[in-house]
Design an enzyme around this catalytic site. Structure first.
Site, PDB file in Angstrom:
ATOM      1  N   ASP A  72      15.021   1.943  30.400  1.00  0.00           N
ATOM      2  CA  ASP A  72      15.482   2.166  31.766  1.00  0.00           C
ATOM      3  C   ASP A  72      15.470   0.812  32.452  1.00  0.00           C
ATOM      4  O   ASP A  72      14.551   0.015  32.274  1.00  0.00           O
ATOM      5  CB  ASP A  72      14.655   3.216  32.494  1.00  0.00           C
ATOM      6  CG  ASP A  72      13.226   2.801  32.768  1.00  0.00           C
ATOM      7  OD1 ASP A  72      12.652   2.052  31.945  1.00  0.00           O
ATOM      8  OD2 ASP A  72      12.661   3.234  33.788  1.00  0.00           O
ATOM      9  N   HIS A 108      -9.266  -7.681   0.915  1.00  0.00           N
ATOM     10  CA  HIS A 108     -10.425  -6.800   1.049  1.00  0.00           C
ATOM     11  C   HIS A 108     -10.897  -6.449  -0.359  1.00  0.00           C
ATOM     12  O   HIS A 108     -10.172  -6.634  -1.350  1.00  0.00           O
ATOM     13  CB  HIS A 108     -10.111  -5.563   1.886  1.00  0.00           C
ATOM     14  CG  HIS A 108      -9.561  -4.404   1.116  1.00  0.00           C
ATOM     15  ND1 HIS A 108      -8.380  -4.456   0.419  1.00  0.00           N
ATOM     16  CD2 HIS A 108     -10.038  -3.151   0.923  1.00  0.00           C
ATOM     17  CE1 HIS A 108      -8.140  -3.292  -0.152  1.00  0.00           C
ATOM     18  NE2 HIS A 108      -9.134  -2.481   0.124  1.00  0.00           N
ATOM     19  N   VAL A 162       0.447   2.236   1.671  1.00  0.00           N
ATOM     20  CA  VAL A 162       0.836   3.389   0.857  1.00  0.00           C
ATOM     21  C   VAL A 162       0.813   4.658   1.705  1.00  0.00           C
ATOM     22  O   VAL A 162       1.706   5.508   1.617  1.00  0.00           O
ATOM     23  CB  VAL A 162      -0.100   3.543  -0.362  1.00  0.00           C
ATOM     24  CG1 VAL A 162       0.177   4.849  -1.093  1.00  0.00           C
ATOM     25  CG2 VAL A 162       0.062   2.358  -1.315  1.00  0.00           C
ATOM     26  N   THR A 163      -0.210   4.776   2.548  1.00  0.00           N
ATOM     27  CA  THR A 163      -0.377   5.966   3.387  1.00  0.00           C
ATOM     28  C   THR A 163       0.853   6.238   4.240  1.00  0.00           C
ATOM     29  O   THR A 163       1.223   7.399   4.462  1.00  0.00           O
ATOM     30  CB  THR A 163      -1.603   5.795   4.305  1.00  0.00           C
ATOM     31  OG1 THR A 163      -2.751   5.535   3.503  1.00  0.00           O
ATOM     32  CG2 THR A 163      -1.833   7.015   5.169  1.00  0.00           C
ATOM     33  N   GLN A 165       9.974  -9.277  -8.381  1.00  0.00           N
ATOM     34  CA  GLN A 165       9.545 -10.356  -9.275  1.00  0.00           C
ATOM     35  C   GLN A 165       8.664  -9.859 -10.422  1.00  0.00           C
ATOM     36  O   GLN A 165       8.495 -10.540 -11.431  1.00  0.00           O
ATOM     37  CB  GLN A 165       8.774 -11.405  -8.481  1.00  0.00           C
ATOM     38  CG  GLN A 165       7.486 -10.892  -7.850  1.00  0.00           C
ATOM     39  CD  GLN A 165       6.798 -11.937  -6.992  1.00  0.00           C
ATOM     40  OE1 GLN A 165       7.053 -13.120  -7.132  1.00  0.00           O
ATOM     41  NE2 GLN A 165       5.925 -11.487  -6.098  1.00  0.00           N
ATOM     42  N   VAL A 188       6.984   0.679  -0.567  1.00  0.00           N
ATOM     43  CA  VAL A 188       7.953   0.702   0.530  1.00  0.00           C
ATOM     44  C   VAL A 188       9.371   0.634  -0.011  1.00  0.00           C
ATOM     45  O   VAL A 188      10.237   1.429   0.370  1.00  0.00           O
ATOM     46  CB  VAL A 188       7.681  -0.446   1.512  1.00  0.00           C
ATOM     47  CG1 VAL A 188       8.745  -0.483   2.610  1.00  0.00           C
ATOM     48  CG2 VAL A 188       6.295  -0.300   2.131  1.00  0.00           C
ATOM     49  N   TYR A 239     -15.023   2.559   2.334  1.00  0.00           N
ATOM     50  CA  TYR A 239     -14.415   3.837   1.960  1.00  0.00           C
ATOM     51  C   TYR A 239     -14.654   4.093   0.472  1.00  0.00           C
ATOM     52  O   TYR A 239     -14.967   3.171  -0.299  1.00  0.00           O
ATOM     53  CB  TYR A 239     -12.927   3.864   2.291  1.00  0.00           C
ATOM     54  CG  TYR A 239     -12.077   2.881   1.528  1.00  0.00           C
ATOM     55  CD1 TYR A 239     -11.504   3.221   0.307  1.00  0.00           C
ATOM     56  CD2 TYR A 239     -11.819   1.606   2.039  1.00  0.00           C
ATOM     57  CE1 TYR A 239     -10.711   2.330  -0.398  1.00  0.00           C
ATOM     58  CE2 TYR A 239     -11.033   0.701   1.343  1.00  0.00           C
ATOM     59  CZ  TYR A 239     -10.477   1.063   0.126  1.00  0.00           C
ATOM     60  OH  TYR A 239      -9.700   0.174  -0.566  1.00  0.00           O
ATOM     61  N   HIS A 261      -2.557  -2.261  -7.017  1.00  0.00           N
ATOM     62  CA  HIS A 261      -4.028  -2.270  -7.028  1.00  0.00           C
ATOM     63  C   HIS A 261      -4.639  -1.301  -6.028  1.00  0.00           C
ATOM     64  O   HIS A 261      -5.844  -1.028  -6.069  1.00  0.00           O
ATOM     65  CB  HIS A 261      -4.565  -3.683  -6.770  1.00  0.00           C
ATOM     66  CG  HIS A 261      -4.318  -4.217  -5.386  1.00  0.00           C
ATOM     67  ND1 HIS A 261      -4.906  -3.694  -4.253  1.00  0.00           N
ATOM     68  CD2 HIS A 261      -3.559  -5.255  -4.956  1.00  0.00           C
ATOM     69  CE1 HIS A 261      -4.517  -4.374  -3.198  1.00  0.00           C
ATOM     70  NE2 HIS A 261      -3.703  -5.333  -3.591  1.00  0.00           N
TER      71      HIS A 261
END
Length: 857
Positions: free
Chosen positions: A591, A233, A397-398, A42, A21, A288, A54
């Site tokens: 509005d 995960h 990342v996507t 860092q 990012v 995945y 990773h």
């Protein structure tokens, strides 16, 4: 990377975090002309040790959320233009396949096609099991029902992309400083003054917190309570497989290899290898896959949520351990611990789908971390109350390429944009959060729940049922429970969707309420239709306390309100006016109805739910020092009594003359309803004769009781949000965040009548250009389905043959008009009444016709 060990003493902009990012943002800001940008991290660079290091980098572009798909599509295009350190294209466009093990998942994949078509993904397809096998030979076609294929999906290494982005940003003047931990951000009178690092202080005008899993840590240091939740995960890479022997690759000569290995260890020799075939996702088992040369990578969300305390997250230690990686927990791979998937362990499910991995050693394995937010979307934008403080967290990342582009445009030009135009980020705005969401109790529980549902089949109307409920109660909460309200959580509020006490109305109205089945029947009750018709023909009472309410006070309040609003706001005390607030690009920021309650006091009423706080933050950001903006959402109870018999009911509890002459439309008065003080507005979002009432919260329950008791002889009924949405869509009233947002200017939205170009307001130049017909590519269109029994839901493509014209912004059955009503935006030549189009929904095409609005006058 040509980084520096010397911390600069000053900069215009400091980005904290050099992951995917931060690197994307530095790239985009420098592309827009900024050259005094400093990025600190860092860890080492480009392998900082965060999630970007990773992550396996798989990029499935299609999501139910439009902004995630648009971000991903932009990221793909950007990464495809980047040249890695080895001279190769950074993006591996190998395609992506999501497989289904059940018919329910096949239905979901059909929705994938429809979402992809709606959001502009190239050539989304449904594949048969044999077609999946053809593209992924190691998949067992006998265990699947089919797949969703997106040819332009693929993979990008976070490290390769970070390096390429940073190199280009540095070529344009940016400075990258590794091995430098940020300790604090200093402010003077609410404005950013400096960033304090362990190696020195950088004086600056702006700082962006782009630290992902560490964002909450830094936020707490500066008293900004970000609900950013780190979650774990699992990812593992098998030993070499005979079936992939021809794909063995020695990556040790890659220019980034040694740098990568110093942080990630020997697994870098797998992670740095791109896939040679489509990436794969088995969402039924929350897993995945991608190839790493002659090995398969296996990612698993198929375990109970693992939520570490963000205050205990460290950085990279001298031994090379990544701060974003925890030790692999074999237990969670070998046992079924996911609360929604209790019957099959992840490893067993994986070996079924890809039999070549069965019995193979998992050579490299770890628990990697990423971050979640309460709605699963990023936390981006300027932080309310802190001039110059921005956030960019909760981004994968996507999506980082698109998020970086949108945020850079926001910072530099005032409006989030991608290459194809403005993008609305209301549901990703950091200011959307309510006070309770900043607590660690809430962030931990809901972050864990967001992790749990990542790969679940989720209905767009689904709400939390177990965790963090019953937080915010309107004064009428207990009364709603007595009426059997179906309560849904909206920004922490417990809000009625319908009332079981109104089931008896089905005897009267049931023949006008088409039955539903399938996807559109979930989270719906025919009682919504009965409540709708009762309001149209009789009278109802609705709790609208959760709508955001602001008071603007001060001698210059009138001038400020005019500066905010597109309409002429030279109104008298007691007048009410509908108007718009636009951003600098002319997009509709909100509005609102504005009521002048005193010479120096105005009441602004706008959208509720999670997007409403964005409006409050924006108004405060625009306000001058001598004007006070108070958020009075919680201090005022609000309700609307509406329907043909509303005047008869209300005349029983007040002596005020409610006739049209004495109390005209779009005026307000202050009086008593029996013994309760109220500010009453002659307006109604339901579109019928009605009055909105505002009273201090402690009076709210009694006011509700007074009106309900007065309405007994007219069979008054409470009604919920389901009915309100059906009522407003028939009247053509826009719902901000759905069929109206910052991607639309007032003229595209059919609201040019709420603009007075003789006044000055935010975004006037852009609005004036739109008034002249510039940049009008789409116009609002009201459709009805030709099949009077059919119902569709939002976010599906609107078609002319095979051409996608737009998408469904909002849809609901119109019980008065006897057809499903759809609002969309179409090319001007298609927005003409009488035009025939089709809507692709759940695999079927539904004929629809553009109508004159409003459908109900």
């Amino acid at each position: 990377m040509d980084t520096t060990d010397s911390v600069p003493t000053s900069a215009d902009t400091v980005i904290v975090g050099a992951g995917i990012v931060g690197c994307n943002l530095a790239y985009q800001l420098t592309a827009l002309g900024r050259d005094d940008v400093v990025v600190v991290d860092q860890g080492p660079m480009p392998t900082t040790g965060g999630s970007s290091t990773h992550a396996p980098g798989i990029m499935f572009q299609t999501a139910e959320e439009k902004i995630l798909t648009k971000f991903a599509n932009y990221s793909r295009e950007l990464y495809s233009e980047l040249e890695g350190a080895d001279g190769q294209q950074a993006y591996n466009e190998v395609g992506g396949i999501e497989v289904a093990r059940t018919e329910e998942r096949m239905d979901f994949l059909q929705r994938r096609v429809e979402n992809g078509s709606a959001w502009g993904i190239e050539d989304p397809q449904i594949l048969s099991p044999a077609e999946v096998k053809e593209k992924l030979p190691l998949v067992d076609e006998d265990v699947i029902r089919g797949g969703y294929y997106s040819p332009t999906d693929g993979q990008v290494s976070g490290v390769v992309a970070c390096d390429a982005l940073a190199r280009e940003a540095m070529d344009r003047g940016a400075t990258f400083v590794p091995h430098t931990r940020t300790e604090d951000v200093e402010f003077d009178d609410g404005a950013v003054q400096s960033v304090v690092t362990e190696n020195g202080t950088i004086d600056c005008d702006e700082v962006v917190v782009a630290t992902n899993i560490w964002a909450r840590q830094l936020g707490e240091e500066i008293d900004v309570h970000l609900p950013i939740t780190p979650v774990e995960h699992q990812y593992a890479m098998t030993e070499s497989l005979d079936e992939l022997a021809d794909n063995a690759v020695d990556i040790s000569d890659h220019p980034l290899f040694e740098n990568y290995r110093n942080v990630s260890g020997d697994k870098a020799k797998r992670l740095l290898v791109g896939p040679d075939r489509p990436i794969l996702r088995d969402q039924d088992h929350a897993m995945y896959y991608r190839t790493h040369g002659d090995a398969y990578g296996i990612g698993s969300y198929n375990h109970e949520p693992l939520v570490p305390d963000p205050q205990e997250l460290g950085g990279n230690d001298p031994d090379g351990e990544q701060g974003s990686v925890h030790e692999f927990t074999d237990y969670h791979m070998e046992n079924a611990t996911h609360p929604d998937r209790p019957d099959k362990a992840p490893r067993r499910a994986s070996d079924e789908l890809v039999p070549a991995t069965e019995g193979k050693e998992l050579e490299y394995k770890y628990n990697g971390m990423f971050s979640e937010t309460p709605n699963g979307l990023p936390a981006m934008g300027p932080v309310e109350g802190y001039d110059g403080l921005w956030t960019a967290a909760g981004i994968w990342v996507t999506h980082a390429g698109g998020a970086g582009k949108a945020l850079a445009e926001w910072m530099e030009n005032g409006v989030p944009r991608l290459d194809d135009g403005p993008i609305d980020l209301a549901h990703a705005d950091v200011n959307r959060f309510d006070a309770h969401e900043g607590s660690w109790d809430f962030a931990r529980d809901i972050g864990g729940e967001e992790y749990r549902i990542v790969y679940n089949i989720m209905h767009p109307k689904w709400v939390w049922t177990e965790h963090q409920r019953d937080i915010r109660r309107t004064p009428m909460y207990h009364t709603h429970e007595e009426y059997g309200a179906e309560l849904w959580a909206e920004a922490g509020w417990e809000e009625p969707q319908w009332f079981e006490s109104n089931a008896d109305l089905l005897a009267k109205y049931g023949d006008r309420i088409p039955e539903r089945d399938g996807w559109e029947a979930k989270y719906w009750s025919p009682i919504e239709g009965a409540e709708t018709l009762n309001v149209r023909e009789n009278v109802g009472l609705h709790d609208m306390t959760s709508f955001n309410k602001m008071e603007v006070i001060g001698d210059e309040a009138g001038e400020f309100v005019q500066y905010l609003c597109t309409n002429d706001m030279d109104i008298d005390v007691g007048d009410v006016k509908y108007t718009l607030m636009c951003n600098e690009g002319g997009g509709v920021r909100a509005d609102i109805t504005v009521t002048r309650t005193d010479e120096d006091r105005y009441l602004l009423l706008t959208t509720g739910r999670e997007v409403g706080n964005n409006h409050v933050a924006w108004v405060r950001e625009q306000s001058p020092d001598d004007v006070v903006v108070n958020d009075v959402t919680s201090s005022l109870a609000a309700m609307v009594c509406t329907g043909p018999n509303a005047r008869k009911v209300l005349s029983k509890v007040t002596d005020v003359d409610l006739s049209d002459d004495a109390f005209p439309f779009f005026t307000s008065q202050q009086f008593y309803v029996k013994n309760v003080p109220v500010t009453a507005l002659r307006v109604s979002y339901a579109g019928e004769l009605g009055w909105e009432f505002y009273t201090p919260s402690e009076y709210g329950e009694r006011l509700w009781e007074h009106i309900m008791e007065a309405g007994e002889e007219y069979d008054i009924r409470p009604y919920g949000n389901g009915a309100l949405n059906a009522l407003r869509i028939e009247k053509g009233f826009r719902l901000w965040g759905e069929d109206l947002h910052t991607e639309h200017n007032p003229y595209e939205a059919g609201l040019g009548w709420a603009v007075d170009l003789d006044t000055d307001f935010v975004g006037k130049d852009a609005v004036a250009a739109a008034a002249a017909g510039d940049n009008i590519d789409h116009e609002v269109a009201c459709l009805t389905l030709d099949d009077e029994e059919a119902v569709v839901l939002a976010d599906r493509p609107v078609l002319d043959g095979d051409e996608t014209l737009g998408y469904v912004h909002s849809a609901e059955y119109g019980y008065t008009v006897g057809a499903c009503v759809v609002y969309t935006y179409l090319p001007p030549e298609y927005a003409e009444p009488g035009t025939e189009v089709e809507i692709l929904y759940e695999g079927d095409r539904y004929a629809a016709t553009v109508r004159e609005e409003p459908l109900v006058s």
